[in-house]
Design a protein around this motif. Structure first.
Motif, PDB file in Angstrom:
ATOM      1  N   PRO A 163       0.835  -1.200   0.000  1.00 21.24           N
ATOM      2  CA  PRO A 163       0.000   0.000   0.000  1.00 21.24           C
ATOM      3  C   PRO A 163       0.875   1.257   0.000  1.00 21.24           C
ATOM      4  O   PRO A 163       1.851   1.329   0.745  1.00 21.24           O
ATOM      5  CB  PRO A 163      -0.785  -0.084   1.309  1.00 21.24           C
ATOM      6  N   TYR A 164       0.515   2.222  -0.817  1.00 18.04           N
ATOM      7  CA  TYR A 164       1.319   3.443  -0.881  1.00 18.04           C
ATOM      8  C   TYR A 164       0.425   4.659  -1.100  1.00 18.04           C
ATOM      9  O   TYR A 164      -0.696   4.562  -1.607  1.00 18.04           O
ATOM     10  CB  TYR A 164       2.372   3.333  -1.987  1.00 18.04           C
ATOM     11  N   LEU A 165       0.951   5.783  -0.691  1.00 18.33           N
ATOM     12  CA  LEU A 165       0.317   7.072  -0.916  1.00 18.33           C
ATOM     13  C   LEU A 165       1.451   8.030  -1.249  1.00 18.33           C
ATOM     14  O   LEU A 165       2.321   8.279  -0.400  1.00 18.33           O
ATOM     15  CB  LEU A 165      -0.451   7.534   0.324  1.00 18.33           C
ATOM     16  N   GLY A 166       1.490   8.484  -2.491  1.00 16.79           N
ATOM     17  CA  GLY A 166       2.604   9.319  -2.942  1.00 16.79           C
ATOM     18  C   GLY A 166       3.893   8.524  -2.899  1.00 16.79           C
ATOM     19  O   GLY A 166       3.980   7.445  -3.470  1.00 16.79           O
ATOM     20  N   ASP A 167       4.880   9.046  -2.148  1.00 20.18           N
ATOM     21  CA  ASP A 167       6.176   8.362  -2.060  1.00 20.18           C
ATOM     22  C   ASP A 167       6.354   7.617  -0.741  1.00 20.18           C
ATOM     23  O   ASP A 167       7.466   7.295  -0.342  1.00 20.18           O
ATOM     24  CB  ASP A 167       7.315   9.359  -2.257  1.00 20.18           C
TER      25      ASP A 167
END
Length: 187
Positions: A50-54
């Motif tokens: 899971p990621y959000l932006g960097d």
């Protein structure tokens, strides 16, 4: 993981014996009473990056093995569940996030010595909110520099994170397939 064996027949309860069944190429646990052959196959571990932006979301484990260590949301695939459905379920159970998960897998770690396949999907988080379940002490976002590299639960988590951050720097996420035949760190 070593050699797994079935000591008693799943059908009749009689003790099994280890042999190569006629027409087969591998030793199996065979019931001399009813003839049932037990096939032990690799375990599918499914999950997400899971990621959000960097930043990547990690979960601090509230269960053994590796209690208190950080991991990606992942676990055993259930029967009658696709790998993607399993990855979504594990992500919801462990991290409680809202994410967009594409249909194509991102990483396949074929870990022969542990009798496991780890299939990871990318999961683009819609926002920063998390609501971890009972298997997770806490879940939070980390930049690459903030990752607690010495407190990661499994080698497969470290490898997945290193692949993610390398792809992030390139600006392209491709499929990764890696075979591992011996214990120890991924190269």
């Amino acid at each position: 993981m070593g050699k797994r064996e079935i000591h008693f027949c799943e059908k009749c309860g009689h003790p099994t014996k280890r042999e190569i069944p006629e027409g087969d190429t591998h030793e199996r646990d065979v019931c001399p009473s009813c003839g049932y052959i037990a096939y032990i196959n690799p375990i599918n571990i499914v999950g997400t990056v899971p990621y959000l932006g960097d930043k990547v979301l990690l979960c601090r484990r509230a269960i053994e093995p590796r209690l208190g260590y950080w991991t990606l949301p992942a676990g055993h695939q259930e029967v009658q569940e696709t790998t993607r459905e399993g990855a979504e379920r594990e992500t919801e159970e462990e991290a409680g996030i809202h994410a967009e998960i594409p249909s194509a897998p991102y990483i396949l770690l074929d870990i022969a010595h542990a009798d496991q396949l780890h299939l990871m999907f990318l999961a683009r988080m819609k926002d920063e909110s998390v609501n971890p379940g009972p298997e997770t002490f806490e879940a939070r976002l980390f930049s690459e520099e903030e990752i607690p590299w010495d407190k990661l639960a499994f080698n497969s988590v470290e490898k997945s994170l290193r692949l993610f951050f390398a792809d992030l720097k390139k600006g392209a996420f491709g499929f990764h397939y890696i075979e591992k035949h011996t214990p120890g760190k991924f190269l």
